[in-house]
Design an enzyme around this catalytic site. Structure first.
Site, PDB file in Angstrom:
ATOM      1  N   SER A  84       0.836  -1.196   0.000  1.00  0.00           N
ATOM      2  CA  SER A  84       0.000   0.000   0.000  1.00  0.00           C
ATOM      3  C   SER A  84       0.876   1.253   0.000  1.00  0.00           C
ATOM      4  O   SER A  84       1.620   1.488  -0.947  1.00  0.00           O
ATOM      5  CB  SER A  84      -0.957  -0.046   1.182  1.00  0.00           C
ATOM      6  OG  SER A  84      -1.990   0.912   1.066  1.00  0.00           O
TER       7      SER A  84
ATOM      8  N   ASP B 142     -10.119  -5.629  -3.255  1.00  0.00           N
ATOM      9  CA  ASP B 142      -9.569  -4.574  -2.396  1.00  0.00           C
ATOM     10  C   ASP B 142     -10.515  -3.373  -2.399  1.00  0.00           C
ATOM     11  O   ASP B 142     -10.818  -2.812  -3.455  1.00  0.00           O
ATOM     12  CB  ASP B 142      -8.202  -4.165  -2.953  1.00  0.00           C
ATOM     13  CG  ASP B 142      -7.397  -3.306  -2.009  1.00  0.00           C
ATOM     14  OD1 ASP B 142      -7.973  -2.393  -1.386  1.00  0.00           O
ATOM     15  OD2 ASP B 142      -6.172  -3.517  -1.924  1.00  0.00           O
TER      16      ASP B 142
ATOM     17  N   HIS C 157      -7.282  -6.065   0.943  1.00  0.00           N
ATOM     18  CA  HIS C 157      -6.119  -5.224   1.221  1.00  0.00           C
ATOM     19  C   HIS C 157      -5.337  -5.689   2.457  1.00  0.00           C
ATOM     20  O   HIS C 157      -4.385  -5.033   2.860  1.00  0.00           O
ATOM     21  CB  HIS C 157      -6.611  -3.779   1.446  1.00  0.00           C
ATOM     22  CG  HIS C 157      -5.555  -2.729   1.265  1.00  0.00           C
ATOM     23  ND1 HIS C 157      -4.966  -2.446   0.040  1.00  0.00           N
ATOM     24  CD2 HIS C 157      -4.980  -1.866   2.152  1.00  0.00           C
ATOM     25  CE1 HIS C 157      -4.098  -1.468   0.179  1.00  0.00           C
ATOM     26  NE2 HIS C 157      -4.075  -1.098   1.454  1.00  0.00           N
TER      27      HIS C 157
END
Length: 281
Positions: A150, A226, A259
Site C-alpha cells: 500500500s 480490495d 487489502h
C-alpha cells in the site's frame, strides 16, 4: 550509532530481532525489526527491505506476514522499519487522521513546516538505515532489494525506481500506484512537499518508470476485492505507465483478495522467491 536491542525470538532456525536507535535524519528515536536467517551466523547474507502501509509499525509485518519461513529457505535477511517518525514533539495530523502524520510518512522527505523537522523517511530508508544495518549485522549491502504494501508499496516502487543501481529487484502488494492522482497521495504530498505538483512527480511511480537508470525486475500483486482499488490504488495507471515506457513489470490481479495481511501472506512465498532469484544470483 548505538543500537538498543528490545526483543529477540528464534524463528525457522534464524533470529527475529527488534532494535531502537536515535535517528539523526528523523531527529527522533526509531524502532526497526530484522530477521536474520541461520546463515547470518557464519557469513554475510543478502537483504530485503520491507516498507509497511498506513497505520503500521515495524511489528505488523513481523507478526502477520509469515515471511520468516521463506526468508529462512532462501537465506535472506528482512529489515522492517517503522512507517514514520514518532515521539514527543513530532507533528501529527491535526485531527489524528490515519492517513497522514504519525504512521503515514509516505517515504518522502518533507520540505514544508512543521513536517520538515522530522519527516525525512526517504533519506532514512535509502541512506541512514542501510548504513546502520550494514555496520551492525552480517549483511551484504551490495545485494539489496525492496518491497512493501500500500503506502509502503508506493515507497518501495519509488525508492527502487529512483535508485535502480542500488537494488536488485522490487515488488509491491496493492501499492498506491500514483499518489499524484488519489486522495491519500494528494493529502500527503500537498502537506509534506507543498502545493507545486511538479515537485510531487519525484514520488510517483507512474512518473518514474520512464526515468529509471536500470529497469530492475518488478513484481506487483493487487487483489480485485480490495476496497481501496478504484479510489486510491489505481493499478491500471502503473500498467499504462510501464507499457508506455517499455518497462517489463509483472503486474498480477489476484481474484477476490482484499487489502489485508491475509492477501499478503497468501503470496509472500512468491515475492520472497522472486527477490531471492536476483539476490542470490
Amino acid at each position: 550509532m548505538s543500537l538498543e536491542q528490545v526483543a529477540e525470538n528464534k524463528s525457522f532456525g534464524g533470529r527475529q530481532l527488534r532494535y531502537s536507535h536515535q535517528s539523526a535524519v528523523l531527529n527522533c528515536a526509531m524502532n526497526f525489526s530484522i530477521y536474520l536467517p541461520a546463515e547470518a551466523a557464519s557469513r554475510k547474507v543478502p537483504v530485503l527491505y520491507w516498507l509497511s502501509g498506513l497505520t503500521c509499525t515495524d511489528d505488523n509485518f513481523v507478526t502477520k506476514a509469515g515471511a520468516q519461513q521463506f526468508a529462512a529457505q532462501h537465506g535472506v535477511a528482512i529489515v522492517a522499519p517503522d512507517t514514520s517518525p514518532r515521539g514527543e514533539g513530532v507533528a501529527d495530523d491535526e485531527n489524528a487522521a490515519y492517513d497522514f502524520g504519525l504512521g503515514a510518512g509516505f517515504y518522502v522527505d518533507a520540505t514544508q513546516a512543521p513536517w520538515s523537522q522530522h519527516y525525512h523517511m526517504y533519506s532514512y530508508i535509502t541512506k541512514e538505515l542501510p548504513e546502520l544495518i550494514d555496520a551492525n549485522f552480517a549483511i551484504n549491502g551490495d545485494k539489496m532489494s525492496i518491497f512493501g504494501h500500500s503506502m509502503g508499496g508506493h515507497g518501495a516502487l519509488t525508492i527502487a525506481l529512483k535508485n535502480s543501481t542500488h537494488y536488485k529487484s522490487v515488488s509491491a502488494f496493492a501499492p498506491i500506484s500514483s499518489p499524484m492522482r488519489c486522495p491519500w497521495g494528494e493529502k500527503a504530498l500537498g502537506n509534506y512537499i507543498g502545493v507545486n505538483k511538479e515537485e510531487w512527480r519525484q514520488y510517483d511511480a507512474t512518473e518514474l518508470v520512464a526515468k529509471a537508470a536500470i529497469q530492475i525486475p518488478m513484481l506487483v500483486d493487487q487483489g480485485t476485492g480490495d476496497n481501496f482499488l478504484t479510489e486510491q490504488l489505481k493499478p491500471e495507471l502503473l500498467q499504462e505507465a510501464c507499457a508506455a515506457a517499455g518497462y517489463p513489470a509483472e503486474i498480477r490481479l489476484q481474484e477476490g483478495y482484499d487489502h489485508s495481511y491475509f492477501f499478503m501472506s497468501s503470496f509472500m512465498a512468491d515475492h520472497i522467491a522472486f527477490h531471492a532469484k536476483y539476490l542470490n544470483a
